[in-house]
Design a protein around this motif. Structure first.
Motif, PDB file in Angstrom:
ATOM      1  N   LYS A 111       3.834  64.409  73.054  1.00  0.00           N
ATOM      2  CA  LYS A 111       5.274  64.221  72.863  1.00  0.00           C
ATOM      3  C   LYS A 111       5.907  63.524  74.059  1.00  0.00           C
ATOM      4  O   LYS A 111       6.979  62.933  73.939  1.00  0.00           O
ATOM      5  N   LEU A 112       5.254  63.581  75.218  1.00  0.00           N
ATOM      6  CA  LEU A 112       5.787  62.912  76.404  1.00  0.00           C
ATOM      7  C   LEU A 112       5.837  61.398  76.218  1.00  0.00           C
ATOM      8  O   LEU A 112       6.646  60.719  76.837  1.00  0.00           O
ATOM      9  N   GLU A 113       4.976  60.887  75.358  1.00  0.00           N
ATOM     10  CA  GLU A 113       4.942  59.437  75.127  1.00  0.00           C
ATOM     11  C   GLU A 113       6.214  58.941  74.444  1.00  0.00           C
ATOM     12  O   GLU A 113       6.507  57.748  74.499  1.00  0.00           O
ATOM     13  N   THR A 114       6.977  59.834  73.819  1.00  0.00           N
ATOM     14  CA  THR A 114       8.245  59.406  73.225  1.00  0.00           C
ATOM     15  C   THR A 114       9.271  59.104  74.316  1.00  0.00           C
ATOM     16  O   THR A 114      10.210  58.349  74.092  1.00  0.00           O
ATOM     17  N   PHE A 115       9.096  59.692  75.492  1.00  0.00           N
ATOM     18  CA  PHE A 115      10.022  59.464  76.604  1.00  0.00           C
ATOM     19  C   PHE A 115       9.583  58.292  77.482  1.00  0.00           C
ATOM     20  O   PHE A 115      10.415  57.627  78.085  1.00  0.00           O
ATOM     21  N   TYR A 116       8.281  58.087  77.569  1.00  0.00           N
ATOM     22  CA  TYR A 116       7.758  56.996  78.394  1.00  0.00           C
ATOM     23  C   TYR A 116       6.435  56.550  77.790  1.00  0.00           C
ATOM     24  O   TYR A 116       5.471  57.326  77.757  1.00  0.00           O
ATOM     25  N   ASP A 117       6.390  55.317  77.296  1.00  0.00           N
ATOM     26  CA  ASP A 117       5.220  54.870  76.529  1.00  0.00           C
ATOM     27  C   ASP A 117       4.125  54.223  77.369  1.00  0.00           C
ATOM     28  O   ASP A 117       3.137  53.757  76.819  1.00  0.00           O
ATOM     29  N   ARG A 118       4.272  54.212  78.691  1.00  0.00           N
ATOM     30  CA  ARG A 118       3.262  53.564  79.527  1.00  0.00           C
ATOM     31  C   ARG A 118       2.386  54.568  80.282  1.00  0.00           C
ATOM     32  O   ARG A 118       1.794  54.224  81.294  1.00  0.00           O
ATOM     33  N   ILE A 119       2.293  55.795  79.791  1.00  0.00           N
ATOM     34  CA  ILE A 119       1.428  56.793  80.427  1.00  0.00           C
ATOM     35  C   ILE A 119      -0.017  56.336  80.266  1.00  0.00           C
ATOM     36  O   ILE A 119      -0.455  56.012  79.158  1.00  0.00           O
TER      37      ILE A 119
END
Length: 101
Positions: free
Chosen positions: A26-34
């Motif tokens: 779900k963190l990828e919804t906030f920052y997609d370059r992880i």
């Protein structure tokens, strides 16, 4: 997102690993370059009921984010650690916007 899971001094069951993966995704919804991350699940010795520790390390371009939480259950610790990382990602993005402008 690719996460390496490490359970220290115990064997984590599939349900727990899937739960943590789902929360972290779900963190990828906030920052997609992880880029990727590592999760350490540890049981702490002692009398306290809050002996389950989760550490999450995320690699993002040019930086590394880290959160460590201790709770009564791994699920609660994972929720808190992911929430802490979400706040860090938001701050990181704000800084990036300030630098860009």
């Amino acid at each position: 997102m690719k996460l390496q899971m490490h359970s220290i001094h115990f064997d984590a069951d599939r349900k727990l690993v899937d739960f943590i993966q789902k929360r972290a995704n779900k963190l990828e919804t906030f920052y997609d370059r992880i880029i990727d991350g590592e999760v350490f699940m540890r049981l702490e010795n002692g009398d306290s009921r809050e002996n389950k520790i989760i550490e999450i390390k995320l690699n993002i371009p040019g930086n590394q984010l880290f959160a460590k939480e201790k709770c009564k259950s791994f699920e609660a610790a994972a929720d808190e650690a992911v929430e802490a990382l979400r706040r860090q990602l938001k701050k990181f993005k704000e800084k990036q916007k300030q630098i860009a402008s």
